[in-house]
Design an enzyme around this catalytic site. Structure first.
Site, short mmCIF file in Angstrom:
data_model
loop_
_atom_site.label_atom_id
_atom_site.label_comp_id
_atom_site.label_asym_id
_atom_site.label_seq_id
_atom_site.Cartn_x
_atom_site.Cartn_y
_atom_site.Cartn_z
N HIS A 88 0.83 -1.21 0.00
CA HIS A 88 0.00 0.00 0.00
C HIS A 88 0.86 1.26 0.00
CE1 HIS A 88 -3.98 -1.86 1.72
NE2 HIS A 88 -3.64 -2.36 0.55
N TYR A 98 -9.46 4.23 3.03
CA TYR A 98 -10.07 3.13 3.79
C TYR A 98 -11.55 3.40 4.05
CZ TYR A 98 -5.53 0.95 4.50
OH TYR A 98 -4.33 0.32 4.30
N GLU A 140 1.46 1.91 7.75
CA GLU A 140 1.78 2.72 6.57
C GLU A 140 2.31 4.09 6.97
OE1 GLU A 140 -1.95 2.40 4.52
OE2 GLU A 140 -1.69 0.23 4.42
N TYR A 189 11.61 -3.39 -2.99
CA TYR A 189 11.16 -3.06 -4.34
C TYR A 189 10.74 -1.60 -4.40
CZ TYR A 189 6.69 -3.94 -1.96
OH TYR A 189 5.65 -3.93 -1.06
N GLY A 277 12.41 -17.93 -11.91
CA GLY A 277 12.09 -16.90 -12.89
C GLY A 277 12.64 -15.55 -12.49
N GLY A 279 11.91 -13.89 -10.06
CA GLY A 279 12.11 -13.81 -8.62
C GLY A 279 13.57 -13.79 -8.23
N VAL A 391 5.91 -11.85 -2.76
CA VAL A 391 4.98 -12.18 -3.83
C VAL A 391 4.91 -11.02 -4.80
CG1 VAL A 391 2.56 -12.68 -4.40
CG2 VAL A 391 3.58 -13.67 -2.35
N PHE A 392 5.05 -11.30 -6.10
CA PHE A 392 4.79 -10.29 -7.12
C PHE A 392 3.31 -10.37 -7.47
CE2 PHE A 392 9.33 -11.25 -8.18
CZ PHE A 392 9.84 -10.03 -7.77
N GLY A 393 2.59 -9.27 -7.37
CA GLY A 393 1.16 -9.28 -7.64
C GLY A 393 0.38 -9.56 -6.38
#
Length: 401
Positions: A88, A98, A140, A189, A277, A279, A391-393
């Protein structure tokens, strides 16, 4: 902590809500995007929405959070909340959003469950929602404060483009204003936003594929091609295809501050770094960081790919491992190719790999790969708390773990 009365109500209604959560989230997103089309255009991943994976992720997180509250009333699922909050924050999600989600989510619950949503049931699930939402808002805020970040993407200039494989390109980038590079930890990332031909502003996350300390940052992007599986065609990736087709040296990208909680912990423990991959990208950053810090404990490097030719950053994979005091590499390829470096044929199989006592494992790749490796590590005695993943996605892990 969930109140005793609400806990009793949630426990009693969880099977009903859980059975309908897929339909609830489908109605929720339909109502949300009808009222706020800009969210689908400029914030949510349109590919994941079209595939239904975002709905599954939302359903899984709500059900998992509610289940945790009633089964472990004195604990909070911080690992799940941290992953969601980092994602987020990389998107610039704000507290007021929210409220918008709450409005449309509870409208969908009433629409699907009808008279079953009594005042008592509504109050109990409202409490669940705000416990989760307020926890995320607090995490956050802390993340924004740590990064001195207001959630906005900022312009970065591409200084170099390198073709790693037929479908993976590396982009080296620096702030367009010449300012200082934000600190990050190996494994994190950034979000990258692009303007697509239809006017939509779509955002995706890409791991930083180099260690901290360089005068530029580096991301390595795999082009997601359309694929057919069991008669279902998945579309090509909008953002990855745009980056491959249009971004060159001198191009400007909108980039977030670094986020993500799959980071190396300061430890002298043995490590296992497993990827598949694309990753591989956070693992490369971790390996480089380990060489910089002079890590002495054993490191086991595991990677699976479709073929040697599709193994991005393999030279760095091997080189960084080779610089460590005690490291070994194990590569698997679904198909061998003449003229390319050899590896084992097939899927990743840890049965013949030594996993030392006290190992901390870091996993990144497709969900089936991570689930398989996690199961193998558990069978080898690695505690679940020492297995970390990215996790990607949409994060569908909890829905199937």
């Amino acid at each position: 902590m969930l109140s005793e009365q609400s806990a009793s109500t949630v426990r009693a209604t969880l099977p009903v809500v859980g059975a309908a959560i897929g339909e609830i989230t489908e109605r929720f997103y339909a109502g949300l995007f009808t009222a706020h089309p800009e969210l689908l255009r400029d914030l949510f991943n349109r590919g994941n929405q079209a595939a239904g994976t975002q709905r599954q992720a939302l359903a899984g997180s709500i059900a998992a959070f509610a289940t945790h509250l009633v089964e472990h009333p004195d604990e909070r699922p911080d690992a799940m909340l941290s992953r969601i909050a980092n994602k987020h924050a990389s998107l610039g999600v704000a507290p007021e959003q929210y409220e918008v989600v709450h409005e449309h989510l509870f409208a969908a619950i009433v629409e699907v469950l009808g008279d079953a949503v009594t005042a008592e049931v509504a109050a109990a699930w409202d409490e669940v929602y705000w416990l989760m939402a307020n926890a995320l808002i607090a995490i956050e805020k802390r993340l924004y404060d740590e990064n001195a970040d207001d959630g906005a993407l900022r312009p970065w200039v591409v200084t170099e483009r390198v073709e790693e494989t037929a479908d993976v390109a590396t982009f080296r980038i620096r702030p367009a204003d010449g300012g200082a590079l934000p600190d990050f930890r190996a494994g994190q990332y950034v979000s990258v936003g692009v303007q697509l031909p239809d006017g939509a502003r779509q955002i995706r996350q890409y791991s930083l594929s180099g260690a901290p300390g360089s005068p530029v940052r580096r991301i390595s992007v795999k082009r997601v091609r359309a694929e057919e599986n069991a008669g279902v065609t998945s579309p090509e990736g909008e953002v990855s295809s745009h980056l491959h087709a249009h971004v060159r040296e001198g191009s400007v990208l909108e980039v977030s501050a670094p986020y993500g909680d799959l980071v190396l912990h300061d430890t002298d423990a043995p490590l296992l770094l497993a990827s598949a991959g694309i990753g591989v990208t956070p693992v490369i950053a971790m390996l480089e960081q380990l060489t910089i810090t002079g890590h002495k404990a054993p490191v086991t490097v595991v990677h699976g790919d479709r073929s040697p030719a599709e193994h991005a950053l393999r030279a760095e994979h091997e080189a960084f491992a080779g610089q460590l005091a005690d490291a070994e590499t194990h590569f698997w390829y679904e198909r061998a190719e003449p003229g390319h470096p050899a590896g084992r044929t097939g899927l990743v199989d840890l049965s013949g790999v030594t996993v030392r006592p006290g190992t901390h494992a870091y996993l990144c790749g497709p969900l089936p790969f991570m689930r398989a490796v996690r199961t193998q590590l558990l069978d080898k005695g690695v505690p679940a708390s020492d297995i970390h993943y990215e996790v990607f996605g949409p994060d569908l892990w909890l829905a199937h773990a």
